[in-house]
Design a protein around this motif. Structure first.
Motif, PDB file in Angstrom:
ATOM      1  N   GLY A 211      20.171  18.716  34.912  1.00  0.00           N
ATOM      2  CA  GLY A 211      20.607  18.819  36.297  1.00  0.00           C
ATOM      3  C   GLY A 211      22.092  19.092  36.410  1.00  0.00           C
ATOM      4  O   GLY A 211      22.527  19.909  37.229  1.00  0.00           O
ATOM      5  N   ASN A 212      22.895  18.405  35.575  1.00  0.00           N
ATOM      6  CA  ASN A 212      24.333  18.641  35.588  1.00  0.00           C
ATOM      7  C   ASN A 212      24.676  20.069  35.190  1.00  0.00           C
ATOM      8  O   ASN A 212      25.565  20.699  35.778  1.00  0.00           O
ATOM      9  N   ILE A 213      23.977  20.586  34.185  1.00  0.00           N
ATOM     10  CA  ILE A 213      24.237  21.957  33.733  1.00  0.00           C
ATOM     11  C   ILE A 213      23.897  22.959  34.828  1.00  0.00           C
ATOM     12  O   ILE A 213      24.690  23.857  35.152  1.00  0.00           O
ATOM     13  N   LEU A 214      22.704  22.815  35.420  1.00  0.00           N
ATOM     14  CA  LEU A 214      22.301  23.739  36.477  1.00  0.00           C
ATOM     15  C   LEU A 214      23.230  23.630  37.682  1.00  0.00           C
ATOM     16  O   LEU A 214      23.614  24.639  38.281  1.00  0.00           O
ATOM     17  N   GLY A 215      23.604  22.377  38.034  1.00  0.00           N
ATOM     18  CA  GLY A 215      24.521  22.192  39.150  1.00  0.00           C
ATOM     19  C   GLY A 215      25.870  22.833  38.886  1.00  0.00           C
ATOM     20  O   GLY A 215      26.477  23.428  39.787  1.00  0.00           O
ATOM     21  N   SER A 216      26.345  22.724  37.643  1.00  0.00           N
ATOM     22  CA  SER A 216      27.629  23.332  37.275  1.00  0.00           C
ATOM     23  C   SER A 216      27.561  24.851  37.377  1.00  0.00           C
ATOM     24  O   SER A 216      28.473  25.494  37.910  1.00  0.00           O
ATOM     25  N   LEU A 217      26.491  25.426  36.849  1.00  0.00           N
ATOM     26  CA  LEU A 217      26.371  26.886  36.855  1.00  0.00           C
ATOM     27  C   LEU A 217      26.228  27.437  38.270  1.00  0.00           C
ATOM     28  O   LEU A 217      26.825  28.462  38.628  1.00  0.00           O
ATOM     29  N   ILE A 218      25.420  26.748  39.094  1.00  0.00           N
ATOM     30  CA  ILE A 218      25.246  27.194  40.482  1.00  0.00           C
ATOM     31  C   ILE A 218      26.553  27.081  41.253  1.00  0.00           C
ATOM     32  O   ILE A 218      26.975  28.012  41.960  1.00  0.00           O
ATOM     33  N   ALA A 219      27.219  25.929  41.122  1.00  0.00           N
ATOM     34  CA  ALA A 219      28.470  25.730  41.847  1.00  0.00           C
ATOM     35  C   ALA A 219      29.557  26.682  41.364  1.00  0.00           C
ATOM     36  O   ALA A 219      30.321  27.228  42.170  1.00  0.00           O
ATOM     37  N   ALA A 220      29.627  26.900  40.047  1.00  0.00           N
ATOM     38  CA  ALA A 220      30.661  27.777  39.499  1.00  0.00           C
ATOM     39  C   ALA A 220      30.460  29.227  39.918  1.00  0.00           C
ATOM     40  O   ALA A 220      31.433  29.991  40.022  1.00  0.00           O
ATOM     41  N   TYR A 221      29.219  29.620  40.190  1.00  0.00           N
ATOM     42  CA  TYR A 221      28.943  31.010  40.563  1.00  0.00           C
ATOM     43  C   TYR A 221      29.641  31.374  41.864  1.00  0.00           C
ATOM     44  O   TYR A 221      30.120  32.505  42.039  1.00  0.00           O
ATOM     45  N   TRP A 222      29.702  30.411  42.797  1.00  0.00           N
ATOM     46  CA  TRP A 222      30.286  30.701  44.115  1.00  0.00           C
ATOM     47  C   TRP A 222      31.652  30.058  44.334  1.00  0.00           C
ATOM     48  O   TRP A 222      32.272  30.288  45.374  1.00  0.00           O
ATOM     49  N   VAL A 223      32.143  29.240  43.390  1.00  0.00           N
ATOM     50  CA  VAL A 223      33.319  28.438  43.677  1.00  0.00           C
ATOM     51  C   VAL A 223      34.549  29.275  44.011  1.00  0.00           C
ATOM     52  O   VAL A 223      35.358  28.891  44.860  1.00  0.00           O
ATOM     53  N   SER A 224      34.714  30.423  43.382  1.00  0.00           N
ATOM     54  CA  SER A 224      35.912  31.233  43.606  1.00  0.00           C
ATOM     55  C   SER A 224      35.768  32.208  44.758  1.00  0.00           C
ATOM     56  O   SER A 224      36.762  32.809  45.184  1.00  0.00           O
ATOM     57  N   THR A 225      34.579  32.388  45.270  1.00  0.00           N
ATOM     58  CA  THR A 225      34.367  33.348  46.349  1.00  0.00           C
ATOM     59  C   THR A 225      33.957  32.702  47.662  1.00  0.00           C
ATOM     60  O   THR A 225      34.377  33.126  48.730  1.00  0.00           O
ATOM     61  N   CYS A 226      33.138  31.656  47.571  1.00  0.00           N
ATOM     62  CA  CYS A 226      32.631  31.018  48.785  1.00  0.00           C
ATOM     63  C   CYS A 226      32.142  29.620  48.409  1.00  0.00           C
ATOM     64  O   CYS A 226      30.943  29.397  48.233  1.00  0.00           O
ATOM     65  N   TRP A 227      33.081  28.668  48.255  1.00  0.00           N
ATOM     66  CA  TRP A 227      32.708  27.373  47.668  1.00  0.00           C
ATOM     67  C   TRP A 227      31.734  26.586  48.540  1.00  0.00           C
ATOM     68  O   TRP A 227      31.091  25.647  48.058  1.00  0.00           O
ATOM     69  N   GLY A 228      31.580  26.956  49.790  1.00  0.00           N
ATOM     70  CA  GLY A 228      30.598  26.287  50.636  1.00  0.00           C
ATOM     71  C   GLY A 228      29.180  26.445  50.100  1.00  0.00           C
ATOM     72  O   GLY A 228      28.360  25.521  50.172  1.00  0.00           O
ATOM     73  N   LEU A 229      28.890  27.618  49.524  1.00  0.00           N
ATOM     74  CA  LEU A 229      27.567  27.846  48.946  1.00  0.00           C
ATOM     75  C   LEU A 229      27.340  27.009  47.692  1.00  0.00           C
ATOM     76  O   LEU A 229      26.190  26.791  47.295  1.00  0.00           O
ATOM     77  N   SER A 230      28.418  26.535  47.074  1.00  0.00           N
ATOM     78  CA  SER A 230      28.281  25.662  45.911  1.00  0.00           C
ATOM     79  C   SER A 230      27.602  24.351  46.276  1.00  0.00           C
ATOM     80  O   SER A 230      27.090  23.640  45.401  1.00  0.00           O
TER      81      SER A 230
END
Length: 496
Positions: A211-230
């Motif tokens: 869960g931590n890995i998936l959460g990290s990857l999902i959050a990191a995908y949008w963190v620099s462009t639209c962190w709300g989607l994280s």
């Protein structure tokens, strides 16, 4: 043919066991998936422009160019997202962690009270958790958790810069997430006996790291462009899993949730009673109405003091307090630490932090396997804790030597830190909750699980809070604090 009935029934049981194993794995992995984004987004909420203005200006220009096609929020500060762009940002970010974890600890204590009290106040304080079937209780918690996880992300889209908005979202999410752990552990304990419990639950408990890995990857995908989607995307995932829970979760081995197994296949039961692996499940199904909520009151609840008198409950609870303090400090602060030390952006730091959880997967499985072979849970925990303390010191020193050294130490530290934590929260809790002194009291498993996890949650709340307070004086001091906590866990484990 009796032998045919036995083979067919064993196959059915195996299929249902595999299904419940997989389903509860995914359910709790989604809880951890929703906890991870805050640690990834910290590097975006504050960008350290004051410490390194020329570097920060370049990174901000790059950031602005990236987000321009998506959205440019109204936030004049170039140091991050107001109010986290000030010099006291570490204390503010620590307050977010503490809000979630303190609420989680309080919620777990209330859940514990509901499991051991049948009076009016037990119903009120326990949020009627004990009065509902686990399927309904867990579904409601997951839907609410999805809502409050997404609520934090909506602050980005609606340009919310009030600290209390984010704290309230964290507190509410922490409270509703307390529905998860006692529920899934009770389900998995109902379906699996003691035979290979350490290994089975070591594999199963890797849901935390997954869960931590998936959460990290999902959050990191949008963190620099639209962190709300994280936050919004993990919130949707948790809510969807809540619906799946409602549709498919089976609390215990009761086909249809009402009629005991022996009523459906009477000729198979005498044969199965000869099989030691089935003894645990047969005992549970004799009160199978628990799946509808009746059986949970059919057996009198164990008292709080009665649970504490079970050999090992107090010691393992304290051991988990210190072990969880270390684990959750890494969970909430590791990406920001990597950002500061390795000078990486929030996305790359988030991706790199997943290696700690990869190591945690192997550590949990290894701890379960060793404890099964040795048949000594406490010795296994003590051995890994003894190795973890010097490893943390090495991590603090080696991580400043380059990216390659950091990768190696992340894997080793993750295994040694998460191994004891995983073992105590799963196999140890299940062992103590089915102790022979309880004479088959099914509700004791939920009570013991809630007590141990509730005590551990106190440490989980203290760790990130202390890290937020200590880190301004230097990250080395944070590691010294973690090493002291690890040593305390080791000392407690030696008394078991």
């Amino acid at each position: 043919e009796p032998s045919l009935n036995r083979e067919v029934w064993n196959l059915i049981i195996s299929m249902y066991r595999a299904f419940i194993f997989s389903l509860t794995f995914l359910l709790y992995a989604s809880f951890h998936l929703s906890r991870k984004p805050i640690s990834i987004v910290k590097g975006e909420l504050h960008k350290h422009c004051a410490a390194s203005p020329e570097v920060e200006l370049d990174s901000y220009k790059e950031y602005a160019a990236q987000i321009q096609p998506v959205k440019k929020p109204f936030n004049a500060s170039q140091c991050g997202w107001e109010p986290f762009d000030k010099s006291n940002y570490k204390q503010l970010l620590g307050a977010l962690d503490y809000s979630f974890l303190c609420a989680y600890a309080v919620g777990i204590i209330n859940t514990t009270y509901s499991f051991i009290c049948d009076d009016f106040w037990g119903m009120i304080l326990g949020l009627i958790g004990e009065r509902l079937p686990i399927r309904y209780y867990l579904t409601g918690g997951m839907l609410a958790s999805g809502l409050f996880t997404a609520m934090f992300g909506l602050g980005y889209f609606y340009n919310v810069h009030n600290l209390w908005f984010y704290i309230i979202a964290q507190v509410a999410n922490g409270l509703v997430q307390t529905t998860g752990w006692p529920s899934v552990v009770t389900c998995i304990g109902n379906w699996f006996g003691k035979g290979r419990r350490g290994l089975i639950m070591g594999v199963w408990n890797s849901h935390t790291s997954v869960g931590n890995i998936l959460g990290s990857l999902i959050a990191a995908y949008w963190v620099s462009t639209c962190w709300g989607l994280s936050f919004v995307v993990p919130g949707v995932v948790v809510a969807v899993m809540g619906i799946i829970c409602f549709l498919f979760l089976i609390e215990r081995e009761c086909f249809g949730g009402v009629e005991p197994r022996r009523a459906r296949i009477p000729q198979a039961v005498p044969i199965l009673r000869e099989d030691p692996e089935m003894q645990h499940l047969l005992t549970e199904t004799e009160n199978c109405s628990g799946a509808t909520g009746e059986g949970r009151h059919g057996t009198s609840a164990i008292s709080f003091l009665g649970a504490l008198r079970i050999p090992g409950v107090v010691e393992f609870s304290l051991c988990l307090l210190f072990a969880k303090l270390v684990s959750y400090t890494f969970l909430f602060w590791l990406p920001l630490y990597i950002t500061n030390v390795e000078h990486l952006d929030a996305k790359r730091a988030g991706d790199l932090s997943t290696l700690f959880d990869v190591g945690g997967i192997f550590g949990g499985i290894l701890a379960g396997l060793i404890s099964d072979r040795l048949e000594k849970r406490a010795s296994t925990c003590g051995m890994m804790l003894l190795l973890a303390a010097p490893t943390l010191y090495m991590f603090s020193a080696v991580s400043k030597m380059g990216l390659e050294a950091t990768v190696v130490m992340l894997l080793i530290s993750g295994a040694l830190v998460n191994g004891p934590y995983a073992l105590i929260t799963t196999a140890v809790s299940a062992d103590l909750g089915t102790h022979k002194s309880l004479k088959g009291n099914a509700r004791a498993l939920s009570t013991v699980t809630a007590i141990i996890d509730g005590t551990g949650s106190v440490g989980a709340a203290l760790g990130p809070l202390l890290a937020g307070l200590i880190s301004p004086s230097g990250w080395n001091n944070v590691f010294y604090m973690l090493m002291v906590a690890d040593a305390c866990a080791l000392l407690v484990s030696l008394k078991i």
